[in-house]
Design a protein around this motif. Structure first.
Motif, short mmCIF file in Angstrom:
data_model
loop_
_atom_site.label_atom_id
_atom_site.label_comp_id
_atom_site.label_asym_id
_atom_site.label_seq_id
_atom_site.Cartn_x
_atom_site.Cartn_y
_atom_site.Cartn_z
N VAL A 1 0.85 -1.20 0.00
CA VAL A 1 0.00 0.00 0.00
C VAL A 1 0.89 1.25 0.00
O VAL A 1 1.82 1.37 0.80
CB VAL A 1 -0.93 0.03 1.24
CG1 VAL A 1 -1.84 1.25 1.19
CG2 VAL A 1 -1.75 -1.25 1.33
N THR A 2 0.57 2.17 -0.90
CA THR A 2 1.23 3.48 -0.91
C THR A 2 0.26 4.50 -0.31
O THR A 2 -0.90 4.58 -0.71
CB THR A 2 1.61 3.91 -2.34
OG1 THR A 2 2.46 2.91 -2.90
CG2 THR A 2 2.32 5.24 -2.33
N VAL A 3 0.76 5.25 0.67
CA VAL A 3 -0.07 6.21 1.40
C VAL A 3 0.45 7.62 1.16
O VAL A 3 1.66 7.87 1.23
CB VAL A 3 -0.04 5.90 2.91
CG1 VAL A 3 -0.88 6.93 3.68
CG2 VAL A 3 -0.56 4.50 3.18
N ALA A 4 -0.47 8.52 0.85
CA ALA A 4 -0.14 9.95 0.83
C ALA A 4 -0.21 10.42 2.28
O ALA A 4 -1.29 10.57 2.86
CB ALA A 4 -1.13 10.71 -0.04
N VAL A 5 0.95 10.60 2.88
CA VAL A 5 1.01 10.95 4.29
C VAL A 5 0.54 12.39 4.49
O VAL A 5 0.89 13.28 3.73
CB VAL A 5 2.45 10.78 4.83
CG1 VAL A 5 2.52 11.15 6.31
CG2 VAL A 5 2.92 9.35 4.62
#
Length: 330
Positions: A33-37
């Motif tokens: 999973v890639t998260v926009a922090v």
């Protein structure tokens, strides 16, 4: 895909330095999973990772940040879809795995927890690892019989991150909270969080020869360890429990077994790093209902990525009060 990240590097002489850089997405670690922090926080471990590494960081360059909250951007796992709000704490992210001090993070889906209803991503990071640990401690004490009518609850290191949240939660739940601090100027802050009594650190810092003292505390959330924890064990009421969450005062425990044998005292170890998913969901659900957001706001000091190296050094010296909330996009 390029984004900002706080990169810590180590030179050949072993000296570390941290600076905000623009990097590309191909440098992120593998993950589901890639998260926009959106937000991260500052914890004691982060202070170590921003500096010498404290033995936690295994390779450089490195992105610290042991927790973060944000929005799923891409997912290979059916449990999460783009647009989902998520929280991450623990799993050695920010230590051996790149962490939350960046605008993007890529992690394993197993490490994430859905953001509970009623909390924003900023709220979640005002809580962060410290507040999550505090709630785990309160839950453990309750599971071992603590209730408001049993008597006062002691919180050591009360002006720190774990202590601040523990004080606010316990007070909200109706407990009489005695807050221990070595910083007299924090009395107003702690009473604003709900503490009814301030205990100067000096009263508990000295080891005594007597293994048992007067029965003062029905429970304790201890972030200090060392001689103070040993002293507190001898002051617990019969059947009382201490939830040990930290070692700001040292890793040693100069205690005897007498409190356990004669008063049935329980010493409960609280680990937040490898906690199972079900416990995480339960704790975050409790946070959403049992931590008053107005008191949470009193704890917050906002920060940017560029301010973290200085703040990391300050937290190692015990100079940071409450919770630092890092807006990684500021």
């Amino acid at each position: 895909m390029s984004f900002k990240a706080l990169i810590v590097e180590k030179d050949e002489a072993g000296t570390t330095s941290a600076s905000v850089r623009t990097i590309t997405g191909d440098r992120l670690p593998d993950g589901d999973v890639t998260v926009a922090v959106e937000y991260s926080t500052l914890n004691y471990k982060d202070g170590l990772c921003l500096g010498s590494g404290g033995g936690l960081v295994k390779s450089y360059p490195h992105v610290p940040g042991i927790d973060f909250a944000g929005t799923v951007e891409q997912s290979d796992d059916p449990r999460y879809a783009p647009g989902d709000k998520v929280v991450l704490t623990g799993w050695r992210v920010g230590e051996v795995w790149w962490g939350g001090y960046a605008q993007k993070a890529r992690v394993k889906a197993d490490w994430l927890v859905p953001l509970p209803e009623g909390l924003s991503t900023r709220d979640a990071m005002a809580v962060g690892t410290a507040g999550f640990t505090a709630m785990l401690a309160v839950m453990a004490l309750e599971d071992h019989g603590l209730a408001p009518d049993r008597g006062p609850v002691l919180v050591t290191g009360a002006a720190g991150g774990v202590g601040s949240v523990a004080t606010a939660i316990l007070s909200h739940l109706g407990y009489e909270v005695a807050a221990v601090t070595g910083r007299p100027e924090q009395e107003g802050y702690l009473k604003g969080l709900g503490a009814t009594r301030i205990v100067p650190r000096a009263e508990l810092a000295e080891t005594v020869k007597r293994p048992l003292e007067s029965e003062n505390w029905a429970g304790c959330v201890d972030a200090v360890g060392g001689a103070m924890l040993a002293r507190v064990l001898g002051q617990m009421k019969y059947g009382g429990s201490v939830a040990a969450v930290g070692l700001a005062g040292g890793a040693g425990l100069p205690a005897t077994v007498i409190p356990f044998l004669l008063r049935g005292v329980n010493l409960l170890g609280i680990d937040s790093v490898m906690r199972p998913y079900e416990d995480r969901v339960r704790a975050w659900s409790r946070i959403a209902t049992d931590l008053p957001l107005d008191r949470l706001a009193e704890m917050i000091r906002p920060a940017t990525l560029g301010e973290l190296p200085e703040l990391g050094a300050a937290i190692l010296k015990g100079e940071v009060r409450g919770r630092v909330v890092v807006d990684v996009n500021a």
